[in-house]
Design an enzyme around this catalytic site. Structure first.
Site, short mmCIF file in Angstrom:
data_model
loop_
_atom_site.label_atom_id
_atom_site.label_comp_id
_atom_site.label_asym_id
_atom_site.label_seq_id
_atom_site.Cartn_x
_atom_site.Cartn_y
_atom_site.Cartn_z
N LYS A 1 9.92 -12.31 -5.96
CA LYS A 1 9.17 -11.77 -4.82
C LYS A 1 8.73 -12.97 -4.01
O LYS A 1 7.83 -13.71 -4.40
CB LYS A 1 7.96 -10.95 -5.27
CG LYS A 1 7.24 -10.31 -4.08
CD LYS A 1 6.14 -9.37 -4.52
CE LYS A 1 5.68 -8.45 -3.39
NZ LYS A 1 5.18 -9.13 -2.21
N GLU B 1 13.81 -10.95 3.18
CA GLU B 1 12.53 -11.62 3.38
C GLU B 1 12.85 -13.00 3.94
O GLU B 1 13.85 -13.61 3.53
CB GLU B 1 11.84 -11.74 2.00
CG GLU B 1 10.44 -12.29 2.03
CD GLU B 1 9.38 -11.22 2.34
OE1 GLU B 1 9.74 -10.06 2.67
OE2 GLU B 1 8.19 -11.56 2.27
N GLU C 1 13.99 -9.36 -9.39
CA GLU C 1 14.22 -10.34 -8.33
C GLU C 1 12.95 -11.12 -8.04
O GLU C 1 11.85 -10.61 -8.24
CB GLU C 1 14.62 -9.60 -7.03
CG GLU C 1 15.93 -8.87 -7.12
CD GLU C 1 16.18 -7.99 -5.90
OE1 GLU C 1 15.27 -7.86 -5.04
OE2 GLU C 1 17.28 -7.43 -5.81
N ARG D 1 8.76 -5.85 9.56
CA ARG D 1 8.53 -4.63 8.78
C ARG D 1 7.86 -3.54 9.59
O ARG D 1 7.95 -2.37 9.25
CB ARG D 1 7.73 -4.92 7.51
CG ARG D 1 6.34 -5.45 7.74
CD ARG D 1 5.56 -5.51 6.43
NE ARG D 1 4.96 -4.22 6.12
CZ ARG D 1 4.60 -3.83 4.94
NH1 ARG D 1 4.78 -4.61 3.90
NH2 ARG D 1 4.01 -2.67 4.75
N LYS E 1 6.33 -4.15 -7.77
CA LYS E 1 6.06 -5.59 -7.62
C LYS E 1 5.10 -6.04 -8.70
O LYS E 1 4.12 -5.33 -9.01
CB LYS E 1 5.52 -5.89 -6.23
CG LYS E 1 4.30 -5.07 -5.87
CD LYS E 1 3.82 -5.32 -4.45
CE LYS E 1 2.74 -4.32 -4.12
NZ LYS E 1 2.16 -4.46 -2.80
N ARG F 1 6.86 4.12 -0.37
CA ARG F 1 6.38 3.20 -1.38
C ARG F 1 6.53 3.93 -2.71
O ARG F 1 5.62 4.58 -3.18
CB ARG F 1 4.92 2.82 -1.12
CG ARG F 1 4.42 1.66 -1.97
CD ARG F 1 2.96 1.39 -1.69
NE ARG F 1 2.69 0.86 -0.37
CZ ARG F 1 2.87 -0.42 -0.03
NH1 ARG F 1 3.30 -1.28 -0.90
NH2 ARG F 1 2.60 -0.81 1.19
#
Ligand code: ATP
Length: 529
Positions: A232, A281, A230, A252, A399, A393
């Site tokens: 970012k 986002e 996807e 967040r 990422k 995480r």
């Protein structure tokens, strides 16, 4: 002091009954935690104390040890505290209960005419405190203890003290977003109480985070074919909850921003569902659909009401709940199907995060290319079989960004010279100590700052100062700044043995706390082999 309690030693050691926990005991444990680098030793020290605490003491004790007053910010600055030089108590007598009462009063006494009352509360509290207790309360009240890295250690301690698996404690915390409440549930009701904690529409969960992947190929090799790639987008994380007509939005860090984002609320209300929890986002786009400057997006998230002319566009990439069904533990593939269904209407197609499921390597490279040429940061590669790991995480999301960036804690700033005389310019950068100690300095930079940013630093920093030496200011570790770097090099000058190479400021990150800054290990990972 109401609730102050002397003569406690008389009942210690009876073995069957214990008296109230004293603030001095919390202070002592806090000092022991700071004095050791061993995570196990830290957790053991806290667990010992938690075993002694009763149900009402567990919440404040865990809050304080993780650097939180338990009452939000109380508006007591270091200047106020520094101005108090009254006598200190010789013997510890303050109970946890008495301190809670004082903090509650500080938290609830505000507005016109409250100054005298607040002053009296603070004076009475500090008059009953020993020198060590005063120091601890000072750090707690001014937010200096608020590093949050301690949260993980406190969660481990709760698991130890309650004799339940750490994963069970962590999950309840991530789903409820509340550490003290989780601790109290664990210690009073054990694993059974923790397992009743569920996703609730209207109560935000900690967002799942991504691990850094070194390249697209590396991420694809690591995760295999069963992935989605996807865009970012470089905006702000949002979690949107809808329950009937009621829509609420969080950042967040789980700060509620519903009032400030009416356009997002309206969009969520237009979706064809009764209830939903969406993860995504948001950012401001210009007329060509390219991202506007990050500052424009963040102008909508500050404490001042932002520029209403800047509209936010949301891009959703996950769905945690839909019409009574929790999706959190479903694999991403199932969650994405549900999300696609929810956003299937033509009016909502633009709300989906661009990306591709199960691309071949060429298609994956094309997604990255499209993202970068569209002005975005990179891509996120996600394992389709992974559940939603709230607050983690993990490797399941990776990422990939072409430029190395680090989020670091601002430790201080030096007065500039030449054209920058009178401005707070060269900033000191700290990486997070993963064990919850003070951030470790890894470099300085005065590059990449606009005049506007310099003016902002010069205006804002003095309020965050913990010392003001002649060369500049030393700051409480509260601000996070995103830095671009070429790499890192070994250094004998800096305490972590590593220094940044060619650091420049990209932007401040008001959406991040120091607990979310990059660690010393992340900086070391940039060392040339
Ligand atoms: N498609 C996406 N999927 C997940 N997160 C995304 C996506 N697009 C943008 N993001 C953002 O990227 C963040 C994931 O990166 P990370 O967990 O490292 O947080 P971060 O430190 O804010 O990111 P960074 O500092 O790399 O911008 C998410 O929190 C989210 O805000």
């Amino acid at each position: 002091m109401p609730g102050a309690h002397a003569g406690r030693s008389a009942i210690v050691g009876t073995g069957c009954h214990h008296g109230p926990v004293l603030l001095a005991e919390v202070v002592e444990v806090s000092a022991r935690v700071a004095a050791t680098r061993s995570r196990t030793a830290k957790a053991a020290a806290i667990a010992d104390l938690l075993r002694r605490a009763d149900a009402t003491e567990v919440e404040p004790v865990t809050a304080w040890l993780s650097g939180d007053t338990g009452q939000g910010r109380l508006g007591v600055g270091w200047r106020t505290l520094a101005a108090r030089t009254g006598p200190v108590a010789e013997q510890p007598s303050l109970t946890v209960e008495a301190v809670v009462a004082a903090l509650t009063e500080l938290a609830t006494t505000s507005g016109a005419g409250s100054a005298a009352r607040r002053d009296a509360v603070l004076t009475a509290l500090l008059a009953a405190a020993t020198a060590e207790e005063t120091r601890f309360l000072g750090s707690l009240l001014t937010g200096e203890l608020r590093q949050g890295a301690l949260e993980g250690v406190v969660l481990d301690a709760v698991a130890l003290a309650a004799d339940v698996p750490a994963a069970t404690v962590r999950r309840a915390f991530m789903l409820s977003g509340r550490l003290p409440g989780t601790a109290a549930a664990a210690l009073t009701g054990g694993a059974a109480a923790l397992e009743t904690v569920r996703l609730e529409v209207g109560r935000p969960v900690r967002p799942m985070l991504a691990a850094p992947g070194s390249s697209l190929d590396a991420a694809l090799t690591d995760l295999g074919d069963d992935v989605t790639v996807e865009f970012k987008l470089d905006g702000a994380r949002i979690q949107v909850h809808r329950d009937g007509d009621v829509v609420r939005v969080w950042t967040r860090t789980l700060r509620e921003i519903t009032e400030g984002v009416p356009e997002l609320v309206a969009l969520a209300r237009s979706l064809p569902c009764r209830s939903a929890v969406l993860d995504g986002e948001t950012l401001a786009l210009d007329d060509d659909g390219r991202p506007r400057a990050f500052q424009d997006t963040m102008s909508r998230f500050g404490s001042e009401s932002g520029d209403e002319g800047v509209l936010l566009s949301p891009f959703f990439f996950d769905l945690l709940h839909l019409d009574g069904r929790d999706l959190l533990d479903e694999p991403l593939d199932v969650r994405l199907d549900a999300l696609a269904g929810l956003l299937a209407g033509e009016a909502h197609a633009a709300l989906r995060m661009p990306g591709m499921r199960r691309p071949d390597p060429e298609q994956a490279a094309q997604v990255l290319d499209d993202a970068l040429s569209g002005g975005h940061e990179g891509v996120v590669v996600k394992a389709l079989d992974a559940p939603y790991a709230a607050g983690r995480r993990g490797k399941a999301w990776q990422k990939v960004k072409p430029v190395h960036t680090l989020d670091l804690v601002v430790l201080g700033a030096e007065w500039g010279y030449g054209r920058r005389t009178g401005s707070l310019s060269n900033i000191h950068l700290g990486a997070r100590d993963p064990d919850g100690g003070e951030p470790v300095m890894v470099g300085k930079t005065f590059k990449g700052m606009t005049d506007e940013l310099l003016a902002w630093q010069t205006r804002t920093f003095p309020d965050l100062a913990r010392e003001d030496p002649a060369w500049g200011v030393l700051l409480r570790p509260e601000l996070v700044v995103e830095i671009a770097v070429d790499g890192a090099q070994r250094s004998t000058r800096y305490p972590g043995g590593v220094a940044l190479r060619f650091a420049r400021v990209l932007r401040y990150r008001p959406d991040k706390t120091p607990a979310e800054a990059d660690t010393l290990d992340a900086v070391r990972a940039l060392l040339a082999p």
